[in-house]
Enzyme design. Structure first.
Site, PDB file in Angstrom:
ATOM      1  N   HIS A  24      66.139 -37.145  44.954  1.00 26.02           N
ATOM      2  CA  HIS A  24      66.179 -37.127  43.488  1.00 26.02           C
ATOM      3  C   HIS A  24      67.138 -36.053  42.998  1.00 26.02           C
ATOM      4  O   HIS A  24      66.901 -34.856  43.180  1.00 26.02           O
ATOM      5  CB  HIS A  24      64.787 -36.884  42.910  1.00 26.02           C
ATOM      6  CG  HIS A  24      64.720 -37.086  41.424  1.00 26.02           C
ATOM      7  ND1 HIS A  24      64.907 -38.313  40.833  1.00 26.02           N
ATOM      8  CD2 HIS A  24      64.494 -36.224  40.400  1.00 26.02           C
ATOM      9  CE1 HIS A  24      64.792 -38.191  39.519  1.00 26.02           C
ATOM     10  NE2 HIS A  24      64.553 -36.925  39.224  1.00 26.02           N
TER      11      HIS A  24
ATOM     12  N   HIS B 265      69.993 -35.053  39.626  1.00 25.53           N
ATOM     13  CA  HIS B 265      70.823 -35.272  38.438  1.00 25.53           C
ATOM     14  C   HIS B 265      71.973 -34.278  38.611  1.00 25.53           C
ATOM     15  O   HIS B 265      71.811 -33.082  38.341  1.00 25.53           O
ATOM     16  CB  HIS B 265      70.071 -34.970  37.151  1.00 25.53           C
ATOM     17  CG  HIS B 265      68.744 -35.670  37.037  1.00 25.53           C
ATOM     18  ND1 HIS B 265      68.635 -37.011  36.781  1.00 25.53           N
ATOM     19  CD2 HIS B 265      67.470 -35.214  37.163  1.00 25.53           C
ATOM     20  CE1 HIS B 265      67.357 -37.347  36.734  1.00 25.53           C
ATOM     21  NE2 HIS B 265      66.627 -36.281  36.971  1.00 25.53           N
TER      22      HIS B 265
ATOM     23  N   ARG C 276      64.603 -29.060  27.983  1.00 19.17           N
ATOM     24  CA  ARG C 276      65.314 -30.317  27.831  1.00 19.17           C
ATOM     25  C   ARG C 276      66.376 -30.220  26.733  1.00 19.17           C
ATOM     26  O   ARG C 276      67.445 -30.819  26.851  1.00 19.17           O
ATOM     27  CB  ARG C 276      64.312 -31.444  27.519  1.00 19.17           C
ATOM     28  CG  ARG C 276      64.914 -32.820  27.699  1.00 19.17           C
ATOM     29  CD  ARG C 276      63.909 -33.927  27.463  1.00 19.17           C
ATOM     30  NE  ARG C 276      63.594 -34.075  26.040  1.00 19.17           N
ATOM     31  CZ  ARG C 276      63.072 -35.182  25.496  1.00 19.17           C
ATOM     32  NH1 ARG C 276      62.775 -36.207  26.268  1.00 19.17           N
ATOM     33  NH2 ARG C 276      62.817 -35.244  24.212  1.00 19.17           N
TER      34      ARG C 276
ATOM     35  N   TYR D 107      71.696 -41.481  34.465  1.00 21.01           N
ATOM     36  CA  TYR D 107      71.417 -42.067  33.146  1.00 21.01           C
ATOM     37  C   TYR D 107      72.445 -41.694  32.082  1.00 21.01           C
ATOM     38  O   TYR D 107      72.367 -42.181  30.956  1.00 21.01           O
ATOM     39  CB  TYR D 107      70.001 -41.701  32.665  1.00 21.01           C
ATOM     40  CG  TYR D 107      69.692 -40.214  32.585  1.00 21.01           C
ATOM     41  CD1 TYR D 107      70.031 -39.462  31.474  1.00 21.01           C
ATOM     42  CD2 TYR D 107      69.044 -39.567  33.638  1.00 21.01           C
ATOM     43  CE1 TYR D 107      69.747 -38.108  31.404  1.00 21.01           C
ATOM     44  CE2 TYR D 107      68.752 -38.206  33.580  1.00 21.01           C
ATOM     45  CZ  TYR D 107      69.111 -37.487  32.456  1.00 21.01           C
ATOM     46  OH  TYR D 107      68.827 -36.140  32.397  1.00 21.01           O
TER      47      TYR D 107
ATOM     48  N   HIS E 203      60.653 -41.629  36.949  1.00 20.58           N
ATOM     49  CA  HIS E 203      59.906 -40.388  36.705  1.00 20.58           C
ATOM     50  C   HIS E 203      58.492 -40.791  36.283  1.00 20.58           C
ATOM     51  O   HIS E 203      58.334 -41.607  35.374  1.00 20.58           O
ATOM     52  CB  HIS E 203      60.513 -39.604  35.540  1.00 20.58           C
ATOM     53  CG  HIS E 203      61.881 -39.029  35.783  1.00 20.58           C
ATOM     54  ND1 HIS E 203      62.963 -39.312  34.980  1.00 20.58           N
ATOM     55  CD2 HIS E 203      62.326 -38.144  36.703  1.00 20.58           C
ATOM     56  CE1 HIS E 203      64.022 -38.621  35.395  1.00 20.58           C
ATOM     57  NE2 HIS E 203      63.661 -37.905  36.454  1.00 20.58           N
TER      58      HIS E 203
ATOM     59  N   GLU F  69      55.236 -36.402  35.079  1.00 23.33           N
ATOM     60  CA  GLU F  69      55.717 -35.045  35.354  1.00 23.33           C
ATOM     61  C   GLU F  69      54.974 -34.040  34.480  1.00 23.33           C
ATOM     62  O   GLU F  69      54.742 -32.904  34.891  1.00 23.33           O
ATOM     63  CB  GLU F  69      57.232 -34.968  35.087  1.00 23.33           C
ATOM     64  CG  GLU F  69      57.832 -33.580  35.295  1.00 23.33           C
ATOM     65  CD  GLU F  69      59.346 -33.532  35.145  1.00 23.33           C
ATOM     66  OE1 GLU F  69      59.937 -34.544  34.749  1.00 23.33           O
ATOM     67  OE2 GLU F  69      59.934 -32.476  35.439  1.00 23.33           O
TER      68      GLU F  69
ATOM     69  N   HIS G 279      58.181 -37.070  40.990  1.00 22.93           N
ATOM     70  CA  HIS G 279      57.253 -36.015  40.521  1.00 22.93           C
ATOM     71  C   HIS G 279      55.811 -36.382  40.861  1.00 22.93           C
ATOM     72  O   HIS G 279      55.195 -35.742  41.683  1.00 22.93           O
ATOM     73  CB  HIS G 279      57.406 -35.686  39.029  1.00 22.93           C
ATOM     74  CG  HIS G 279      58.767 -35.207  38.659  1.00 22.93           C
ATOM     75  ND1 HIS G 279      59.337 -34.087  39.219  1.00 22.93           N
ATOM     76  CD2 HIS G 279      59.700 -35.723  37.806  1.00 22.93           C
ATOM     77  CE1 HIS G 279      60.546 -33.916  38.721  1.00 22.93           C
ATOM     78  NE2 HIS G 279      60.794 -34.898  37.874  1.00 22.93           N
TER      79      HIS G 279
ATOM     80  N   ASP H  33      66.460 -32.376  42.372  1.00 23.17           N
ATOM     81  CA  ASP H  33      66.311 -32.729  40.961  1.00 23.17           C
ATOM     82  C   ASP H  33      67.250 -31.947  40.049  1.00 23.17           C
ATOM     83  O   ASP H  33      68.405 -32.311  39.885  1.00 23.17           O
ATOM     84  CB  ASP H  33      64.828 -32.556  40.572  1.00 23.17           C
ATOM     85  CG  ASP H  33      64.505 -33.052  39.172  1.00 23.17           C
ATOM     86  OD1 ASP H  33      65.393 -33.631  38.524  1.00 23.17           O
ATOM     87  OD2 ASP H  33      63.360 -32.867  38.717  1.00 23.17           O
TER      88      ASP H  33
HETATM   89 ZN    ZN Z   1      64.596 -36.117  37.325  1.00 23.10          ZN
END
Ligand code: ZN
Length: 451
Positions: A63, A65, A86, A125, A238, A241, A275, A326
């Protein structure tokens, strides 16, 4: 040494061939990127590349990003929660374009290779330009990821991610527009038109992902799952989480996120729940019943104050565990697997829920399976020749013996101990150095450019 006919040979001082103990003096024959013979207790031949220390199968980072690498050390000293973090991540997502993301991802993937990771699952994404406007090539960003992996010398499963809404009944915000294709039909047609020419097909898989039950409605989850079924490719999501996701999902549907995914056909042997932190016993039963995998990302989960997943219960239920870096707070799969066990010890005041070979399997064979690589993650005849070697004479590991080598790898090794990395029989890292990229320079330049 690789001859023109693609034949090469490696001599491992110690190698993990599965089982509880490393084997001494293993000669590995490779042809066309695949292991063709294994000889324990063998002498090194003059033609063999010598691999001192402990050799493991290449690690699978299930996993990732890639762009989050640019947040390292910029967000980790912060306060707040997952949700405030975020916002900082979105600020970075707003400035990337196919060129700057290619450079950042290539450097990030190269860091992974230097850390012994030979296969990455890129949960991708960030598809479109500002406002959700497609690039002239609507797969420009995904193809940038594939090209970046190819130049870094790492295998990639591009998990092309469906992302359609900002939350349960919530519109997309400005940043999230870049993630969305507008409809699941548009997602399907874009993914189906992905035909990258920049990568060796032997190093590439394309899979699917549902970002989360927050970002994808049930009807669209069903359509993504059907696409993954029809193409027989991995499907990741996901899941749970944060407790807030469970609360909102319960309020919207009266079901847990895992139940929603099960209700809409997502749970199969190809499914990985990323997660899986806040699960109830019914969720664990569903994962076991459908023979799904989980991907635990402990260094990210602790950074974001997510919590500790129920890995003891998952192990007891027979659910395979993989690991991922991640958000790349660090890129260190030794740390990820040791945290799976050590977090459990802190939580339960008991040791040994996960045995050393099980933790090595999480970082190798189970991670590869989760990414659709069923002939990788093992040093075995017929498997791809992805090998990583760890020095046992570093200041961290000096004093390690053949008997303690596997535990040393899990509980004490660091990426700095990885001295050779072989992918498909080709040496990509030699004496700690990437053979084609200036990794530190590329990281510095690509991060500076976007921050
Ligand atoms: Zn992720």
């Amino acid at each position: 040494v690789t001859t023109n006919d693609g034949v090469s040979q490696f001599h491992c001082e110690l190698a993990w061939l599965g089982g509880d103990r490393a084997v001494e003096n293993v000669l590995v024959d490779v042809a066309d990127g695949v292991i063709t013979a294994l000889s324990p207790d063998a002498r090194a031949t003059p033609a063999a590349t010598r691999l001192p220390g402990l050799t493991l199968p290449g690690l699978a980072n299930a996993h990732s990003h890639a762009f989050h690498r640019a947040l390292r050390s910029r967000t980790h000293g912060g306060t707040g929660s997952f949700w405030t973090w975020r916002d900082e991540m979105y600020a970075l997502a707003r400035v990337l374009n196919p060129d700057s993301y290619f450079r950042l991802a290539r450097a990030t993937f190269a860091e992974m290779v230097c850390a012994g990771i030979t296969c990455v699952g890129e949960f991708h994404y960030l598809h479109h330009a500002a406002g959700g406007r497609p690039y002239r090539n609507p797969n420009a960003m995904g193809e940038a990821m594939i090209a970046a992996a190819s130049e870094a010398g790492i295998r990639i499963t591009l998990l092309d991610t469906c992302y359609l809404r900002g939350g349960f009944g919530v519109e997309l915000n400005d940043t999230q527009q870049r993630f969305s294709d507008g409809s699941v039909e548009a997602w399907q047609s874009r993914v189906s038109s992905l035909h990258p020419t920049s990568a060796d097909p032997r190093s590439l898989r394309v899979g699917a992902a549902v970002h989360s039950v927050r970002a994808v409605d049930p009807r669209s989850i069903e359509a993504v799952a059907a696409w993954a079924d029809a193409h027989d490719v991995p499907l990741h999501a996901h899941v749970s989480e944060q407790p807030v996701e469970n609360e909102q999902c319960g309020a919207a549907y009266g079901r847990t996120p895992m139940q929603v995914l099960a209700d809409h056909g997502a749970l199969t042997t190809r499914f990985t729940a990323v997660h899986a932190t806040h699960l109830d016993p019914i969720d664990i039963g569903l994962l076991a019943q459908h023979r799904c995998t989980v991907c635990i990302c402990p260094t990210t989960e602790r950074d974001l104050a997510d919590g500790i997943g129920p890995t003891r219960e998952l192990r007891a239920a027979g659910v395979p565990i993989s690991v991922g870096s991640d958000s790349h707070a660090v890129i260190d799969l030794f740390e990820e697997v040791r945290a799976v066990e050590l977090d459990e010890r802190l939580l339960t005041l008991a040791r040994g829920a996960h045995r050393v070979p099980d933790l090595l399997s999480a970082a190798t064979v189970d991670g590869h399976s989760s990414l659709g690589w069923h002939n990788a993650g093992r040093i075995a005849v017929g498997a791809v020749a992805d090998l990583i070697s760890i020095r046992l004479d570093s200041v961290r590991l000096a004093g390690t013996t053949a008997d303690s080598a596997l535990a040393a790898a899990v509980y004490a090794a660091s990426p700095a101990d990885v001295h050779h990395v072989v992918v498909g029989g080709r040496v990509v890292v030699c004496d700690h150095r990437h053979t084609s990229l200036d990794v530190t320079g590329d990281l510095r330049d690509s991060i500076t450019r976007v921050s």
